[in-house]
Design a protein around this motif. Structure first.
Motif, PDB file in Angstrom:
ATOM      1  N   SER A   1       0.836  -1.187   0.000  1.00 30.61           N
ATOM      2  CA  SER A   1       0.000   0.000   0.000  1.00 30.61           C
ATOM      3  C   SER A   1       0.879   1.247   0.000  1.00 30.61           C
ATOM      4  N   LYS A   2       0.542   2.216  -0.788  1.00 29.99           N
ATOM      5  CA  LYS A   2       1.299   3.443  -0.959  1.00 29.99           C
ATOM      6  C   LYS A   2       0.958   4.444   0.139  1.00 29.99           C
ATOM      7  N   THR A   3       1.943   5.154   0.672  1.00 28.10           N
ATOM      8  CA  THR A   3       1.649   6.226   1.618  1.00 28.10           C
ATOM      9  C   THR A   3       1.780   7.536   0.874  1.00 28.10           C
ATOM     10  N   GLY A   4       0.704   8.276   0.821  1.00 28.19           N
ATOM     11  CA  GLY A   4       0.705   9.514   0.062  1.00 28.19           C
ATOM     12  C   GLY A   4       0.653   9.220  -1.425  1.00 28.19           C
ATOM     13  N   PHE A   5       0.805  10.245  -2.227  1.00 22.39           N
ATOM     14  CA  PHE A   5       0.825  10.087  -3.670  1.00 22.39           C
ATOM     15  C   PHE A   5       1.702  11.173  -4.254  1.00 22.39           C
ATOM     16  N   SER A   6       2.116  10.973  -5.476  1.00 22.22           N
ATOM     17  CA  SER A   6       2.996  11.940  -6.123  1.00 22.22           C
ATOM     18  C   SER A   6       2.179  12.926  -6.955  1.00 22.22           C
ATOM     19  N   ASP A  20      -6.933   0.534  -2.517  1.00 19.97           N
ATOM     20  CA  ASP A  20      -6.694  -0.680  -1.740  1.00 19.97           C
ATOM     21  C   ASP A  20      -6.776  -0.299  -0.267  1.00 19.97           C
ATOM     22  N   PHE A  21      -7.874  -0.664   0.404  1.00 21.98           N
ATOM     23  CA  PHE A  21      -8.078  -0.335   1.809  1.00 21.98           C
ATOM     24  C   PHE A  21      -7.390  -1.331   2.741  1.00 21.98           C
ATOM     25  N   GLY A  22      -6.705  -2.317   2.196  1.00 26.50           N
ATOM     26  CA  GLY A  22      -5.968  -3.278   3.015  1.00 26.50           C
ATOM     27  C   GLY A  22      -6.886  -4.304   3.647  1.00 26.50           C
ATOM     28  N   LEU A  23      -6.386  -4.963   4.688  1.00 25.13           N
ATOM     29  CA  LEU A  23      -7.131  -6.008   5.379  1.00 25.13           C
ATOM     30  C   LEU A  23      -8.070  -5.421   6.418  1.00 25.13           C
ATOM     31  N   SER A  24      -9.109  -6.172   6.758  1.00 26.45           N
ATOM     32  CA  SER A  24     -10.047  -5.756   7.790  1.00 26.45           C
ATOM     33  C   SER A  24     -10.446  -6.967   8.616  1.00 26.45           C
ATOM     34  N   ILE A  25     -10.442  -6.821   9.924  1.00 28.50           N
ATOM     35  CA  ILE A  25     -10.861  -7.908  10.818  1.00 28.50           C
ATOM     36  C   ILE A  25     -12.379  -7.867  10.996  1.00 28.50           C
ATOM     37  N   THR A  26     -12.932  -6.686  11.068  1.00 25.87           N
ATOM     38  CA  THR A  26     -14.370  -6.513  11.227  1.00 25.87           C
ATOM     39  C   THR A  26     -15.024  -6.418   9.850  1.00 25.87           C
ATOM     40  N   PRO A  27     -16.345  -6.372   9.783  1.00 28.16           N
ATOM     41  CA  PRO A  27     -16.991  -6.311   8.464  1.00 28.16           C
ATOM     42  C   PRO A  27     -16.952  -4.919   7.819  1.00 28.16           C
ATOM     43  N   TYR A  31      -9.800  -4.415   1.257  1.00 28.61           N
ATOM     44  CA  TYR A  31      -9.304  -4.730  -0.083  1.00 28.61           C
ATOM     45  C   TYR A  31      -9.611  -3.596  -1.067  1.00 28.61           C
ATOM     46  N   CYS A  32      -9.694  -3.893  -2.342  1.00 30.46           N
ATOM     47  CA  CYS A  32      -9.845  -2.848  -3.363  1.00 30.46           C
ATOM     48  C   CYS A  32     -11.311  -2.512  -3.623  1.00 30.46           C
ATOM     49  N   HIS A  33     -11.609  -1.203  -3.580  1.00 31.21           N
ATOM     50  CA  HIS A  33     -12.965  -0.714  -3.832  1.00 31.21           C
ATOM     51  C   HIS A  33     -12.890   0.667  -4.483  1.00 31.21           C
ATOM     52  N   PRO A  34     -13.934   1.023  -5.220  1.00 23.47           N
ATOM     53  CA  PRO A  34     -13.988   2.390  -5.736  1.00 23.47           C
ATOM     54  C   PRO A  34     -14.204   3.362  -4.584  1.00 23.47           C
ATOM     55  N   ALA A  35     -13.706   4.592  -4.735  1.00 21.42           N
ATOM     56  CA  ALA A  35     -13.861   5.621  -3.708  1.00 21.42           C
ATOM     57  C   ALA A  35     -13.939   6.988  -4.370  1.00 21.42           C
TER      58      ALA A  35
END
Length: 69
Positions: A1-6, A20-27, A31-35
């Motif tokens: 996962s990238k921190t910041g952007f250029s 990519d929102f990464g992993l989640s333990i709760t619901p 993972y990858c979603h539009p935003a």
């Protein structure tokens, strides 16, 4: 996962991007979603996650106003 952007990423408010929102333990969103980009500042952005499952969204978020039960 990238921190910041250029600067090359050229993100703009009201733009829909794939994150990519990464992993989640709760619901929660994971993972990858539009935003939707809400704010861009100092090589960071604030986004509003969107669902990629339209059938589940329509079922769980149907407006029940007026006399509907």
């Amino acid at each position: 996962s990238k921190t910041g952007f250029s600067d090359e990423d050229n993100l703009k408010v009201k733009q829909i991007i794939y994150v990519d929102f990464g992993l989640s333990i709760t619901p929660e969103m994971a993972y990858c979603h539009p935003a939707l980009v809400l704010k861009v500042e100092n090589h960071r952005c604030v986004v509003l996650p969107c669902t990629s499952n339209i059938e589940k969204f329509e079922k769980e978020n149907r407006y029940k106003g007026g006399n509907e039960k």
